[in-house]
Motif scaffolding. Structure first.
Motif, PDB file in Angstrom:
ATOM      1  N   SER A  44       1.295  -1.228   0.155  1.00 31.38           N
ATOM      2  CA  SER A  44      -0.074  -0.412   0.060  1.00 31.38           C
ATOM      3  C   SER A  44       0.839   1.211  -0.265  1.00 31.38           C
ATOM      4  O   SER A  44       0.288   2.664  -0.258  1.00 31.38           O
ATOM      5  N   LEU A  45       1.999   1.007   0.312  1.00 28.37           N
ATOM      6  CA  LEU A  45       2.825   2.281   0.204  1.00 28.37           C
ATOM      7  C   LEU A  45       3.351   2.297  -0.920  1.00 28.37           C
ATOM      8  O   LEU A  45       3.726   3.510  -1.595  1.00 28.37           O
ATOM      9  N   ILE A  46       4.080   1.681  -1.343  1.00 32.36           N
ATOM     10  CA  ILE A  46       4.611   1.343  -3.218  1.00 32.36           C
ATOM     11  C   ILE A  46       3.422   1.813  -3.893  1.00 32.36           C
ATOM     12  O   ILE A  46       3.502   3.251  -4.639  1.00 32.36           O
ATOM     13  N   THR A  47       2.126   2.016  -3.716  1.00 29.99           N
ATOM     14  CA  THR A  47       0.921   1.876  -4.991  1.00 29.99           C
ATOM     15  C   THR A  47       0.665   3.043  -4.076  1.00 29.99           C
ATOM     16  O   THR A  47      -0.652   3.753  -5.087  1.00 29.99           O
ATOM     17  N   GLY A  48       0.273   2.870  -2.925  1.00 33.95           N
ATOM     18  CA  GLY A  48      -0.348   3.784  -2.879  1.00 33.95           C
ATOM     19  C   GLY A  48      -2.296   3.958  -2.594  1.00 33.95           C
ATOM     20  O   GLY A  48      -3.034   4.197  -2.582  1.00 33.95           O
ATOM     21  N   ALA A  49      -2.515   2.626  -2.423  1.00 37.93           N
ATOM     22  CA  ALA A  49      -3.374   2.023  -2.556  1.00 37.93           C
ATOM     23  C   ALA A  49      -4.485   2.420  -1.551  1.00 37.93           C
ATOM     24  O   ALA A  49      -3.667   2.296   0.177  1.00 37.93           O
ATOM     25  N   ARG A  50      -5.481   2.538  -1.528  1.00 38.76           N
ATOM     26  CA  ARG A  50      -6.129   2.397   0.013  1.00 38.76           C
ATOM     27  C   ARG A  50      -7.042   1.279   0.165  1.00 38.76           C
ATOM     28  O   ARG A  50      -6.785   0.161  -0.557  1.00 38.76           O
ATOM     29  N   PRO A  51      -7.051   1.230   1.173  1.00 40.00           N
ATOM     30  CA  PRO A  51      -8.299  -0.124   1.966  1.00 40.00           C
ATOM     31  C   PRO A  51      -8.944  -0.657   1.151  1.00 40.00           C
ATOM     32  O   PRO A  51      -9.633  -0.690   0.750  1.00 40.00           O
ATOM     33  N   GLY A  52      -8.914  -2.214   0.344  1.00 38.16           N
ATOM     34  CA  GLY A  52     -10.068  -2.955  -0.716  1.00 38.16           C
ATOM     35  C   GLY A  52      -9.568  -2.959  -1.796  1.00 38.16           C
ATOM     36  O   GLY A  52     -10.095  -3.272  -2.766  1.00 38.16           O
ATOM     37  N   GLU A  53      -8.803  -1.618  -2.200  1.00 37.55           N
ATOM     38  CA  GLU A  53      -7.531  -1.396  -3.688  1.00 37.55           C
ATOM     39  C   GLU A  53      -7.083  -3.084  -4.482  1.00 37.55           C
ATOM     40  O   GLU A  53      -6.315  -2.619  -5.481  1.00 37.55           O
ATOM     41  N   LEU A  54      -6.005  -3.383  -3.284  1.00 41.13           N
ATOM     42  CA  LEU A  54      -5.771  -4.677  -3.680  1.00 41.13           C
ATOM     43  C   LEU A  54      -5.339  -5.717  -2.818  1.00 41.13           C
ATOM     44  O   LEU A  54      -6.263  -6.102  -1.494  1.00 41.13           O
ATOM     45  N   PHE A  55      -5.832  -6.698  -3.877  1.00 43.39           N
ATOM     46  CA  PHE A  55      -5.423  -8.220  -2.712  1.00 43.39           C
ATOM     47  C   PHE A  55      -4.756  -8.586  -2.737  1.00 43.39           C
ATOM     48  O   PHE A  55      -3.801  -9.151  -3.748  1.00 43.39           O
ATOM     49  N   GLU A  56      -3.926  -8.830  -1.438  1.00 46.33           N
ATOM     50  CA  GLU A  56      -2.603  -9.278  -1.118  1.00 46.33           C
ATOM     51  C   GLU A  56      -2.174 -10.541  -0.873  1.00 46.33           C
ATOM     52  O   GLU A  56      -3.477 -11.586  -0.623  1.00 46.33           O
ATOM     53  N   LEU A  57      -1.258 -11.461  -1.810  1.00 42.06           N
ATOM     54  CA  LEU A  57      -0.534 -12.428  -1.054  1.00 42.06           C
ATOM     55  C   LEU A  57       1.160 -12.395  -1.106  1.00 42.06           C
ATOM     56  O   LEU A  57       1.347 -11.906  -2.164  1.00 42.06           O
TER      57      LEU A  57
END
Length: 194
Positions: free
Chosen positions: A46-59
Motif C-alpha cells: 500500500s505504501l508503494i502503490t498508494g492503495a487505499r483499503p480494498g484496492e489491493l488483494f494481497e498474497l
C-alpha cells in the motif's frame, strides 16, 4: 512489540477524522489488482502503490514464491489466485520482487538456510537456480521474479484470462534502498523504470 500494540490500540482514534479509510468502497470489495509479493517487512504494497483499503488483494509468501500449478494439489497460493481472478474479478496481477531479498540470498547461498529446511524446500520449487550467478544477488532476485511470472502464466484461470485479454500480468521489481520500482518487459526481456 509494545509500539505495535500501542499503535493498534489507538488506530481507530487516528482514523476517526479521516473516514475515507473506514468507509466501504462504493461497490463493495472490488480490488483494482492482486499484488503478489514477498513477506519481507521492507516491502509494503500500500505504501508503494498508494492503495487505499480494498484496492489491493494481497498474497505474500517468503520470496514471493508461486508454486507450480498441479491439478489436485491444494495450496493456499493457488486458492488465493483463483479467488482473486474468478470471484473478485481482478484484471491486473502484479508480482513484485525486490532487492536485498533474504529468501533469494538464502537460496543462492544455500548454507544460510541450513537452519530452515522447510524454507529451503519451498524455495527449491521456484526455478533452476543453477543458472543464476551466486555473486550477483540483484540479478538472482530479478531472475527469480521472471520465473514466478512464468509459473503464474501456467495457472489455467490466469492463462485463460491472459489469452482473452481480460487479465494483465505485471512484473515489478522494487529497489529497497532507493524506492525505485522497475517493470519487467517480456518483449525486451529486461527491466525498465515503471
Amino acid at each position: 512489540m509494545q509500539s505495535l500494540i500501542d499503535h493498534a490500540r489507538t488506530f481507530h482514534q487516528r482514523l476517526s477524522g479521516d473516514r475515507r479509510h473506514l468507509d466501504p468502497l462504493p461497490d463493495g470489495v472490488a480490488p483494482q489488482a492482486m499484488f503478489i509479493t514477498c513477506s519481507d517487512a521492507q516491502v509494503i504494497p500500500s505504501l508503494i502503490t498508494g492503495a487505499r483499503p480494498g484496492e489491493l488483494f494481497e498474497l505474500r509468501t517468503a520470496g514471493n514464491v508461486i508454486p507450480p500449478y498441479r491439478l489436485g494439489r491444494l495450496t493456499a497460493e493457488a486458492a488465493t489466485i483463483e479467488y482473486a481472478v474468478s470471484v473478485l474479478g481482478v484484471q491486473d496481477l502484479v508480482v513484485c520482487g525486490h532487492s536485498r531479498c533474504g529468501a533469494v540470498q538464502g537460496r543462492v547461498r544455500s548454507w544460510t538456510l541450513r537452519s530452515a529446511p522447510t524454507t529451503r524446500w519451498w524455495l527449491l520449487q521456484t526455478h533452476r537456480w543453477r543458472d543464476v550467478p551466486p555473486d550477483d544477488e540483484e540479478e538472482a532476485a530479478r531472475s527469480h521474479l521472471v520465473a514466478q511470472l512464468d509459473k503464474l502464466r501456467r495457472y489455467p484461470r490466469v492463462a485463460r484470462g491472459l489469452s482473452s485479454g481480460r487479465l494483465r500480468l505485471h512484473g515489478w521489481f522494487y529497489e529497497v534502498d532507493t524506492g525505485v520500482v522497475l517493470n519487467y518487459r517480456r518483449d525486451a526481456r529486461g527491466f525498465t523504470p515503471l
